[in-house]
Enzyme design. Structure first.
Site, PDB file in Angstrom:
ATOM      1  N   ALA A  32       0.832  -1.202   0.000  1.00 54.48           N
ATOM      2  CA  ALA A  32       0.000   0.000   0.000  1.00 54.48           C
ATOM      3  C   ALA A  32       0.870   1.257   0.000  1.00 54.48           C
ATOM      4  O   ALA A  32       0.594   2.225  -0.717  1.00 54.48           O
ATOM      5  CB  ALA A  32      -0.923  -0.006   1.211  1.00 54.48           C
ATOM      6  N   TYR A  34       3.903   1.437  -1.086  1.00 52.25           N
ATOM      7  CA  TYR A  34       4.545   1.485  -2.408  1.00 52.25           C
ATOM      8  C   TYR A  34       3.596   2.119  -3.428  1.00 52.25           C
ATOM      9  O   TYR A  34       3.977   3.001  -4.192  1.00 52.25           O
ATOM     10  CB  TYR A  34       4.936   0.068  -2.833  1.00 52.25           C
ATOM     11  CG  TYR A  34       5.562  -0.011  -4.210  1.00 52.25           C
ATOM     12  CD1 TYR A  34       6.933   0.121  -4.380  1.00 52.25           C
ATOM     13  CD2 TYR A  34       4.777  -0.225  -5.346  1.00 52.25           C
ATOM     14  CE1 TYR A  34       7.517   0.052  -5.633  1.00 52.25           C
ATOM     15  CE2 TYR A  34       5.345  -0.296  -6.600  1.00 52.25           C
ATOM     16  CZ  TYR A  34       6.710  -0.157  -6.749  1.00 52.25           C
ATOM     17  OH  TYR A  34       7.270  -0.229  -7.992  1.00 52.25           O
ATOM     18  N   SER A  80      24.384 -24.023 -22.434  1.00 50.68           N
ATOM     19  CA  SER A  80      23.537 -24.557 -21.362  1.00 50.68           C
ATOM     20  C   SER A  80      24.422 -25.386 -20.440  1.00 50.68           C
ATOM     21  O   SER A  80      25.621 -25.492 -20.659  1.00 50.68           O
ATOM     22  CB  SER A  80      22.392 -25.361 -21.939  1.00 50.68           C
ATOM     23  OG  SER A  80      22.903 -26.509 -22.553  1.00 50.68           O
ATOM     24  N   LEU A  81      23.842 -25.938 -19.423  1.00 50.18           N
ATOM     25  CA  LEU A  81      24.640 -26.627 -18.417  1.00 50.18           C
ATOM     26  C   LEU A  81      24.410 -28.132 -18.464  1.00 50.18           C
ATOM     27  O   LEU A  81      23.295 -28.588 -18.699  1.00 50.18           O
ATOM     28  CB  LEU A  81      24.250 -26.146 -17.018  1.00 50.18           C
ATOM     29  CG  LEU A  81      24.537 -24.690 -16.679  1.00 50.18           C
ATOM     30  CD1 LEU A  81      23.883 -24.324 -15.356  1.00 50.18           C
ATOM     31  CD2 LEU A  81      26.040 -24.453 -16.607  1.00 50.18           C
ATOM     32  N   GLU A 110      25.473 -21.147  -7.072  1.00 54.83           N
ATOM     33  CA  GLU A 110      24.292 -20.259  -7.100  1.00 54.83           C
ATOM     34  C   GLU A 110      23.025 -21.091  -7.189  1.00 54.83           C
ATOM     35  O   GLU A 110      23.054 -22.200  -7.720  1.00 54.83           O
ATOM     36  CB  GLU A 110      24.352 -19.360  -8.353  1.00 54.83           C
ATOM     37  CG  GLU A 110      25.561 -18.469  -8.418  1.00 54.83           C
ATOM     38  CD  GLU A 110      25.709 -17.793  -9.777  1.00 54.83           C
ATOM     39  OE1 GLU A 110      25.003 -18.165 -10.731  1.00 54.83           O
ATOM     40  OE2 GLU A 110      26.541 -16.879  -9.863  1.00 54.83           O
ATOM     41  N   ASP A 114      14.521 -21.374 -11.688  1.00 60.43           N
ATOM     42  CA  ASP A 114      13.652 -22.101 -12.611  1.00 60.43           C
ATOM     43  C   ASP A 114      12.813 -21.098 -13.409  1.00 60.43           C
ATOM     44  O   ASP A 114      11.630 -20.895 -13.157  1.00 60.43           O
ATOM     45  CB  ASP A 114      12.747 -23.062 -11.826  1.00 60.43           C
ATOM     46  CG  ASP A 114      12.189 -24.141 -12.726  1.00 60.43           C
ATOM     47  OD1 ASP A 114      12.609 -24.226 -13.895  1.00 60.43           O
ATOM     48  OD2 ASP A 114      11.331 -24.913 -12.253  1.00 60.43           O
ATOM     49  N   ARG A 133      16.949 -16.981 -25.073  1.00 57.58           N
ATOM     50  CA  ARG A 133      18.085 -17.820 -25.424  1.00 57.58           C
ATOM     51  C   ARG A 133      17.864 -18.495 -26.771  1.00 57.58           C
ATOM     52  O   ARG A 133      18.795 -18.672 -27.539  1.00 57.58           O
ATOM     53  CB  ARG A 133      18.276 -18.871 -24.331  1.00 57.58           C
ATOM     54  CG  ARG A 133      19.351 -19.862 -24.651  1.00 57.58           C
ATOM     55  CD  ARG A 133      19.623 -20.782 -23.468  1.00 57.58           C
ATOM     56  NE  ARG A 133      20.687 -21.706 -23.805  1.00 57.58           N
ATOM     57  CZ  ARG A 133      20.505 -22.839 -24.455  1.00 57.58           C
ATOM     58  NH1 ARG A 133      19.296 -23.194 -24.829  1.00 57.58           N
ATOM     59  NH2 ARG A 133      21.521 -23.622 -24.735  1.00 57.58           N
ATOM     60  N   GLU A 170      18.296 -14.745 -15.856  1.00 60.15           N
ATOM     61  CA  GLU A 170      17.076 -15.532 -15.850  1.00 60.15           C
ATOM     62  C   GLU A 170      15.884 -14.645 -15.504  1.00 60.15           C
ATOM     63  O   GLU A 170      15.946 -13.872 -14.555  1.00 60.15           O
ATOM     64  CB  GLU A 170      17.232 -16.616 -14.773  1.00 60.15           C
ATOM     65  CG  GLU A 170      16.276 -17.746 -14.893  1.00 60.15           C
ATOM     66  CD  GLU A 170      16.850 -18.894 -15.709  1.00 60.15           C
ATOM     67  OE1 GLU A 170      17.923 -18.749 -16.332  1.00 60.15           O
ATOM     68  OE2 GLU A 170      16.192 -19.940 -15.722  1.00 60.15           O
ATOM     69  N   LYS A 286      29.966 -23.381 -10.272  1.00 59.17           N
ATOM     70  CA  LYS A 286      30.794 -22.731 -11.296  1.00 59.17           C
ATOM     71  C   LYS A 286      32.225 -22.568 -10.798  1.00 59.17           C
ATOM     72  O   LYS A 286      32.428 -22.155  -9.646  1.00 59.17           O
ATOM     73  CB  LYS A 286      30.239 -21.334 -11.599  1.00 59.17           C
ATOM     74  CG  LYS A 286      28.826 -21.321 -12.122  1.00 59.17           C
ATOM     75  CD  LYS A 286      28.311 -19.891 -12.291  1.00 59.17           C
ATOM     76  CE  LYS A 286      26.941 -19.916 -12.964  1.00 59.17           C
ATOM     77  NZ  LYS A 286      26.381 -18.561 -13.118  1.00 59.17           N
ATOM     78  N   LYS A 310      21.260 -31.043  -9.767  1.00 65.20           N
ATOM     79  CA  LYS A 310      19.804 -30.997  -9.654  1.00 65.20           C
ATOM     80  C   LYS A 310      19.311 -31.495  -8.302  1.00 65.20           C
ATOM     81  O   LYS A 310      19.894 -32.402  -7.715  1.00 65.20           O
ATOM     82  CB  LYS A 310      19.164 -31.836 -10.776  1.00 65.20           C
ATOM     83  CG  LYS A 310      19.360 -31.280 -12.167  1.00 65.20           C
ATOM     84  CD  LYS A 310      18.791 -29.914 -12.300  1.00 65.20           C
ATOM     85  CE  LYS A 310      17.861 -29.591 -13.389  1.00 65.20           C
ATOM     86  NZ  LYS A 310      17.271 -30.284 -14.378  1.00 65.20           N
ATOM     87  N   CYS A 422     -19.809 -23.307 -21.329  1.00 64.64           N
ATOM     88  CA  CYS A 422     -21.237 -23.604 -21.347  1.00 64.64           C
ATOM     89  C   CYS A 422     -21.932 -22.425 -22.020  1.00 64.64           C
ATOM     90  O   CYS A 422     -21.683 -21.272 -21.685  1.00 64.64           O
ATOM     91  CB  CYS A 422     -21.726 -23.764 -19.910  1.00 64.64           C
ATOM     92  SG  CYS A 422     -23.481 -23.450 -19.703  1.00 64.64           S
ATOM     93  N   CYS A 427     -27.677 -20.710 -16.928  1.00 62.36           N
ATOM     94  CA  CYS A 427     -26.991 -21.804 -16.227  1.00 62.36           C
ATOM     95  C   CYS A 427     -26.831 -21.442 -14.750  1.00 62.36           C
ATOM     96  O   CYS A 427     -26.230 -20.414 -14.419  1.00 62.36           O
ATOM     97  CB  CYS A 427     -25.630 -22.054 -16.859  1.00 62.36           C
ATOM     98  SG  CYS A 427     -24.644 -23.263 -15.964  1.00 62.36           S
TER      99      CYS A 427
HETATM  100  S1  IVH Z   1      24.915 -20.072 -15.911  1.00 62.60           S
HETATM  101  C1  IVH Z   1      27.378 -21.344 -19.389  1.00 62.60           C
HETATM  102  N1  IVH Z   1      23.637 -19.644 -13.639  1.00 62.60           N
HETATM  103  O1  IVH Z   1      20.112 -23.001 -16.378  1.00 62.60           O
HETATM  104  C2  IVH Z   1      26.534 -21.181 -18.189  1.00 62.60           C
HETATM  105  N2  IVH Z   1      22.437 -20.652 -15.426  1.00 62.60           N
HETATM  106  O2  IVH Z   1      20.748 -25.506 -17.841  1.00 62.60           O
HETATM  107  C3  IVH Z   1      25.259 -20.565 -18.513  1.00 62.60           C
HETATM  108  N3  IVH Z   1      20.102 -21.119 -14.923  1.00 62.60           N
HETATM  109  O3  IVH Z   1      20.142 -21.791 -19.654  1.00 62.60           O
HETATM  110  C4  IVH Z   1      24.271 -20.548 -17.457  1.00 62.60           C
HETATM  111  N4  IVH Z   1      20.118 -20.332 -12.877  1.00 62.60           N
HETATM  112  O4  IVH Z   1      18.566 -20.653 -17.946  1.00 62.60           O
HETATM  113  C5  IVH Z   1      23.559 -20.131 -14.901  1.00 62.60           C
HETATM  114  N5  IVH Z   1      22.643 -19.193 -11.597  1.00 62.60           N
HETATM  115  C6  IVH Z   1      22.556 -19.661 -12.851  1.00 62.60           C
HETATM  116  C7  IVH Z   1      21.360 -20.194 -13.371  1.00 62.60           C
HETATM  117  C8  IVH Z   1      21.347 -20.694 -14.670  1.00 62.60           C
HETATM  118  C9  IVH Z   1      19.382 -20.889 -13.827  1.00 62.60           C
HETATM  119  C10 IVH Z   1      19.565 -21.749 -16.158  1.00 62.60           C
HETATM  120  C11 IVH Z   1      19.826 -20.965 -17.405  1.00 62.60           C
HETATM  121  C12 IVH Z   1      20.538 -21.913 -18.333  1.00 62.60           C
HETATM  122  C13 IVH Z   1      20.164 -23.231 -17.773  1.00 62.60           C
HETATM  123  C14 IVH Z   1      21.199 -24.254 -18.141  1.00 62.60           C
END
Ligand code: IVH
Length: 660
Positions: A32, A34, A80-81, A110, A114, A133, A170, A286, A310, A422, A427
């Site tokens: 509120a 805000y 991608s990872l 990190e 999702d 992407r 993301e 990482k 995961k 419907c 109704c």
């Molecule tokens: S780094 C080369 N950091 O995961 C590394 N990705 O499976 C590039 N994602 O396409 C990604 N959180 O959409 C990175 N803290 C994070 C992330 C992250 C989510 C997603 C991202 C990426 C996918 C890869």
């Protein structure tokens, strides 16, 4: 000038609170408070149109709709990872890294957001392009949509801004925002979203940025692509640089030494998983040092220096005992799974919406199926997947009924639409939904009109439309089961009180598909009375703030139906008085002379004229020194040149609409 200072101050405060909320998840003020700041800024800008700048938080409402998205080729492929699912796989990953960088290698871990991956491009500190992407090489240009995100800076902070910055991250939706939004959608008769990820993805791929602007999207950045003139030794330094530039970075990260460090980080994050304000599906591990990353390189489409660890899915197994169909206020038929009660995410769940026919078909959920169940946004029960291995063959396929299960009328599904409806004119289920909606606190606010009572009123034929409520007497109500004199009296009084209402509540109470509270407010402010709204053309409706072509069509269609028009008039005849919003004392156009030139895309010049006059302004045909503003549409010619010569303030269509 005092106004300019205050505007600056408000913008800074709002940016600060956006950061507290969307980036740090540590709000300091209520919604509120805000809203109050935002409203003050809006009024000040309205009174001082010359001070409106494109980077003002009031401008994040979304521009004109696109025909289609253009393709963007990423300068550097978006990788991608690889995934690991258990400690053994993590150990293998680490051993490959340790071979080159030693067992004590430093990692940064990190949360794995999702959401959906995006890339932002800043040139000389200014946000110029954003894209999805896509396949990693080519994505889609979603710049206009990304501009509406509350925590995405349009300008970077700092004295020396890089010529080019390519930054990846993301886009996601917070659990609390997701739940709130789904509640509002349900109240507005709109289909609800399955989970935050789907909603974020769908919202970012809207052709109409106005729709995106209404979705509570957030963004976190976590990697850098091309960056001119700046080099980092390691990941933490990079994240700190991004933070200093004003970019949103997830404050949660773990610096971890070697395998043991990663294990600890994983346990910590796993323990906090449900307390986090957003959904995650793992931990991203990482290598910290830039040099280490270069030495490891990449394989095909993923780097060897990072991996996604995961989380085990937070899902339980349960039985679908029955699939039933519920009929809502707009006639929408929603399939609902009735489940063998099961404990998940802290509560017992016994039913889950299956959203619509396509969703049931996509998941192929059948009566008698065992399914995996989770709570989307950690709240809303969602059937994730059928466990096919447990099928006996006796399961019953779901079919959307051809006739309404409540009134027997034909069920129809618009071409290209997801919702079966419907078509019944009377109704009882639609009626009950409509009455419950009209009675809610933010609509006509009739206390004491519970679900059971509504059912009874309809069953006994006492109420055939909302207006009939006003003819109810305590005596008639007392004939109903279980309603005592006192309650009957109270209810009659509550109904009588609701006659004095506001136009926005009145409009919201009508239950027009896709018209939630915010749209009802905008319509009230625009039309100021019921009658002009009833007769408004689609074009006129689209001139209303935040009303895109789709919503305009719904509203127009609603009032084109004689039954709906009659229902509105019956309310007025029953004595319901809808007070228009109070006019702001001095708007930006009050007492001003305005010239319109060029072609406007959202409204005709006549409509623009009408809008200005309604706000106390005067529209003139020619430019002079006395002109206060020139509204310049597409292909503006000599008037624009003249206005510039005379120093007359020029508004483009977007600025003009914003001021309206
Ligand atoms: S780094 C080369 N950091 O995961 C590394 N990705 O499976 C590039 N994602 O396409 C990604 N959180 O959409 C990175 N803290 C994070 C992330 C992250 C989510 C997603 C991202 C990426 C996918 C890869």
């Amino acid at each position: 000038m005092a106004a300019a200072d205050r505007i600056q101050k408000l913008r800074e405060e709002i940016a600060y609170h956006n950061h507290r909320y969307y980036t740090l998840d540590a709000p300091e003020i209520s919604d509120a408070t805000y809203d109050k700041l935002m409203n003050e800024l809006i009024s000040l800008e309205q009174a001082n149109p010359a001070l409106v700048t494109p980077d003002s938080p009031t401008q994040r409402v979304g521009g004109a709709p696109l025909e289609k998205f253009t393709k963007v080729t990423h300068r550097q492929a978006m990788l991608s990872l690889g995934n690991v699912f258990d400690d053994a796989e993590l150990t293998e990953f680490h051993e490959r890294v340790a071979e080159k960088l030693g067992a004590d290698v430093e990692y940064v871990c990190e949360p794995k957001m999702d959401g959906l991956a995006i890339e932002l491009i800043y040139e000389n500190g200014r946000f110029v392009q954003g894209s999805t992407r896509g396949d990693g090489t080519i994505g889609e240009d979603v710049t206009a949509n990304l501009r509406t995100l509350r925590n995405l800076p349009l300008e970077l902070k700092g004295k020396t801004l890089p010529k080019l910055l390519e930054v990846r991250g993301e886009v996601f939706i917070r659990k609390a925002d997701f739940v709130k939004m789904n509640q509002q959608r349900e109240a507005a008769g709109e289909p609800t979203f399955v989970n935050p990820r789907n909603c974020a993805a769908g919202s970012l791929r809207q052709l109409d940025p106005k729709l995106t602007a209404q979705r509570p999207l957030s963004v976190y950045l976590y990697e850098v692509g091309v960056l001119d003139g700046v080099e980092f030794e390691g990941h933490v330094e990079k994240l700190k640089w991004l933070e200093a530039a004003g970019l949103p970075v997830n404050p949660r990260r773990y610096e971890a030494k070697g395998l043991e460090g990663v294990r600890e980080a994983y346990q910590k994050l796993l323990a906090d998983r449900h307390a986090l304000p957003y959904e995650i599906d793992g931990l991203v591990v990482k290598v910290a040092s830039e040099d280490g990353r270069l030495r490891l390189g990449q394989v095909s489409k993923s780097p060897r220096w990072a991996v996604a660890y995961k989380f085990p899915p937070e899902e339980v197994e349960t039985l679908v005992e029955k699939i039933d169909v519920q009929v809502g206020r707009t006639g929408a038929l929603t399939p609902v799974a009735f489940l063998k009660p099961v404990f998940v995410g802290g509560v017992t769940v016994s039913r889950a919406t299956l959203h619509n026919e396509d969703e049931v078909a996509r998941k192929d959920v059948r009566e008698g199926d065992w399914v995996f169940l989770r709570r989307a946004g950690d709240v809303i029960p969602e059937v994730v997947k059928v466990i096919e291995a447990r099928r006996s063959g006796a399961e019953k396929k779901f079919e959307m009924p051809k006739q309404c299960p409540v009134c027997g009328a034909k069920v129809e599904r618009a071409e290209g639409g997801a919702i079966a409806r419907c078509t019944g004119d009377a109704c009882p289920a639609q009626l009950a939904g409509g009455i419950r909606h009209a009675a809610t606190r933010t609509a006509l606010d009739i206390d004491g009109l519970g679900d059971k009572l509504v059912e009874q009123l309809i069953l006994h034929g006492l109420v055939k439309r909302v207006a009939d409520l006003y003819a109810l007497t305590a005596e008639k109500l007392m004939e109903l089961e279980r309603l005592g004199e006192k309650s009957a009296q109270n209810l009659v009084e509550a109904i009588a009180r609701s006659k004095q209402t506001t136009l926005r509540r009145f409009i919201y109470a009508l239950g027009i598909p896709q018209v939630g509270e915010a749209t009802a407010k905008a319509l009230a402010e625009h039309f100021m009375a019921v009658e002009p709204l009833l007769g408004a053309s689609r074009e006129q409706l689209q001139a209303v703030k935040d009303v895109g072509p789709e919503v305009a069509r719904e509203i127009h269609e609603f009032f084109a139906d004689a039954k709906n028009r009659d229902a509105v008039l019956a309310l007025v005849a029953a004595g319901v008085v809808a007070a228009p919003p109070e006019k702001t004392a001095g708007g930006p156009f009050t007492g001003k002379t305005i010239v319109i030139t060029g072609t406007l895309s959202k409204m005709s010049r006549d409509e623009a004229k009408e809008q200005i006059e309604r706000r106390g302004g005067k529209v003139s045909g020619s430019i002079s020194k006395k002109t206060d503003f020139l509204v310049a549409g597409e292909d503006a010619g000599s008037k624009l040149t003249k206005a510039k010569e005379l120093g007359v303030k020029v508004l483009d269509e977007a600025q003009f609409s914003a001021l309206l």
